[in-house]
Design a protein around this motif. Structure first.
Motif, PDB file in Angstrom:
ATOM      1  N   ARG A  51     -46.725  71.287  14.069  1.00 52.81           N
ATOM      2  CA  ARG A  51     -47.281  70.584  15.230  1.00 52.81           C
ATOM      3  C   ARG A  51     -46.211  70.469  16.318  1.00 52.81           C
ATOM      4  NH1 ARG A  51     -52.844  69.068  14.590  1.00 52.81           N
ATOM      5  NH2 ARG A  51     -53.278  69.461  12.392  1.00 52.81           N
ATOM      6  N   ASN A  52     -46.657  70.522  17.572  1.00 57.77           N
ATOM      7  CA  ASN A  52     -45.735  70.297  18.676  1.00 57.77           C
ATOM      8  C   ASN A  52     -45.586  68.786  18.888  1.00 57.77           C
ATOM      9  OD1 ASN A  52     -47.893  69.405  20.314  1.00 57.77           O
ATOM     10  ND2 ASN A  52     -48.238  71.460  21.124  1.00 57.77           N
ATOM     11  N   PRO A  53     -44.698  68.358  19.795  1.00 62.53           N
ATOM     12  CA  PRO A  53     -44.479  66.909  19.971  1.00 62.53           C
ATOM     13  C   PRO A  53     -45.745  66.111  20.314  1.00 62.53           C
ATOM     14  CG  PRO A  53     -42.708  68.130  21.005  1.00 62.53           C
ATOM     15  CD  PRO A  53     -43.735  69.142  20.567  1.00 62.53           C
ATOM     16  N   SER A  54     -46.741  66.756  20.940  1.00 60.07           N
ATOM     17  CA  SER A  54     -47.970  66.022  21.275  1.00 60.07           C
ATOM     18  C   SER A  54     -48.941  65.949  20.096  1.00 60.07           C
ATOM     19  CB  SER A  54     -48.666  66.672  22.474  1.00 60.07           C
ATOM     20  OG  SER A  54     -49.175  67.936  22.111  1.00 60.07           O
ATOM     21  N   GLY A  55     -48.593  66.623  18.977  1.00 60.58           N
ATOM     22  CA  GLY A  55     -49.436  66.586  17.788  1.00 60.58           C
ATOM     23  C   GLY A  55     -50.402  67.755  17.668  1.00 60.58           C
ATOM     24  N   ALA A  56     -50.457  68.597  18.687  1.00 59.58           N
ATOM     25  CA  ALA A  56     -51.327  69.779  18.640  1.00 59.58           C
ATOM     26  C   ALA A  56     -50.690  70.859  17.767  1.00 59.58           C
ATOM     27  CB  ALA A  56     -51.557  70.323  20.050  1.00 59.58           C
ATOM     28  N   PRO A  57     -51.497  71.729  17.171  1.00 58.32           N
ATOM     29  CA  PRO A  57     -50.930  72.815  16.363  1.00 58.32           C
ATOM     30  C   PRO A  57     -49.970  73.672  17.187  1.00 58.32           C
ATOM     31  CG  PRO A  57     -53.298  72.687  16.064  1.00 58.32           C
ATOM     32  CD  PRO A  57     -52.955  71.767  17.193  1.00 58.32           C
ATOM     33  N   MET A 102     -53.654  71.916   6.148  1.00 55.34           N
ATOM     34  CA  MET A 102     -53.556  71.282   7.467  1.00 55.34           C
ATOM     35  C   MET A 102     -52.164  70.694   7.675  1.00 55.34           C
ATOM     36  SD  MET A 102     -56.145  71.276   9.609  1.00 55.34           S
ATOM     37  CE  MET A 102     -56.210  69.743  10.532  1.00 55.34           C
ATOM     38  N   GLU A 103     -51.634  70.075   6.638  1.00 60.44           N
ATOM     39  CA  GLU A 103     -50.302  69.478   6.737  1.00 60.44           C
ATOM     40  C   GLU A 103     -49.227  70.536   6.927  1.00 60.44           C
ATOM     41  OE1 GLU A 103     -49.826  67.036   3.267  1.00 60.44           O
ATOM     42  OE2 GLU A 103     -51.257  65.542   3.989  1.00 60.44           O
ATOM     43  N   ALA A 104     -49.488  71.764   6.466  1.00 61.82           N
ATOM     44  CA  ALA A 104     -48.509  72.845   6.576  1.00 61.82           C
ATOM     45  C   ALA A 104     -48.495  73.481   7.971  1.00 61.82           C
ATOM     46  CB  ALA A 104     -48.803  73.917   5.523  1.00 61.82           C
ATOM     47  N   LEU A 144     -59.041  72.661  12.265  1.00 64.53           N
ATOM     48  CA  LEU A 144     -58.254  72.546  13.493  1.00 64.53           C
ATOM     49  C   LEU A 144     -59.169  72.416  14.710  1.00 64.53           C
ATOM     50  CD1 LEU A 144     -55.489  75.189  12.717  1.00 64.53           C
ATOM     51  CD2 LEU A 144     -55.193  72.700  12.828  1.00 64.53           C
ATOM     52  N   LEU A 145     -60.258  73.183  14.715  1.00 57.83           N
ATOM     53  CA  LEU A 145     -61.204  73.104  15.831  1.00 57.83           C
ATOM     54  C   LEU A 145     -61.894  71.748  15.885  1.00 57.83           C
ATOM     55  CD1 LEU A 145     -62.806  76.668  15.712  1.00 57.83           C
ATOM     56  CD2 LEU A 145     -61.018  75.835  17.258  1.00 57.83           C
TER      57      LEU A 145
END
Length: 173
Positions: free
Chosen positions: A23-29, A18-20, A155-156
């Motif tokens: 993420r975009n600036p909003s924190g979404a993958p 998950m850490e790998a 992620l879901l």
């Protein structure tokens, strides 16, 4: 005690995976993102927690969920093409759409396994038409679509509404 150690090891691997995930600036993958198992996660979609057929004990089935994977063409099975795998809104239940980049028309079915079974049947027929012997093959639709992959499940589980999917059990137990 050995089972507890195995579970902890699995949990740590999942958190590391998950850490790998970028993420975009909003924190979404940040998608698309390749996932182990031969597919690329293109879109997470959105959950419909008020519709029981859009989640089960082991999978969340978001509308708009999209992955891609390479697989033999339906018309020329010795060549591979990219298939887009997508969950579409079928009203009271999800519909699973497979769209090949080449060599066939889109397949739409009420089960992910059923959709892939149709593709397998066409690939088998094309191979048999060429005189090739084809062993029996079965595909798990949720696995092939990527819905049952532990990293995808995690992620879901971050999507709004995941906690309201009462039939679903978190990948982390």
């Amino acid at each position: 005690e050995e089972a507890a150690a195995k579970w902890e090891n699995k949990r740590l691997k999942l958190f590391s995976a998950m850490e790998a995930v970028p993420r975009n600036p909003s924190g979404a993958p940040d998608l698309p993102h390749p996932i182990g198992g031969g597919f690329t996660l293109e879109a997470l979609g959105h959950l419909a927690p008020d519709r029981d057929n859009f989640h089960s004990a082991i999978v969340l089935i978001p509308i708009g969920f999209k992955t891609t994977r390479m697989f033999p063409r339906m018309d020329l099975p010795d060549e591979k093409c990219r298939y887009t795998q997508e969950v579409v809104d079928g009203g009271d239940r999800p519909l699973y759409q497979l769209t090949p980049e080449a060599g066939g028309d889109p397949v739409l079915h009420h089960s992910s396994t059923g959709a892939w079974s149709q593709v397998l049947a066409k690939v088998r027929a094309a191979k048999e038409a060429k005189g090739q012997t084809v062993p029996k093959t079965a595909i798990s639709g949720p696995e092939f679509f990527g819905l049952s992959a532990p990293l995808v499940r995690m992620l879901l589980e971050e999507l709004p509404g995941a906690a309201q999917c009462l039939n679903y059990t978190s990948v982390m137990g």
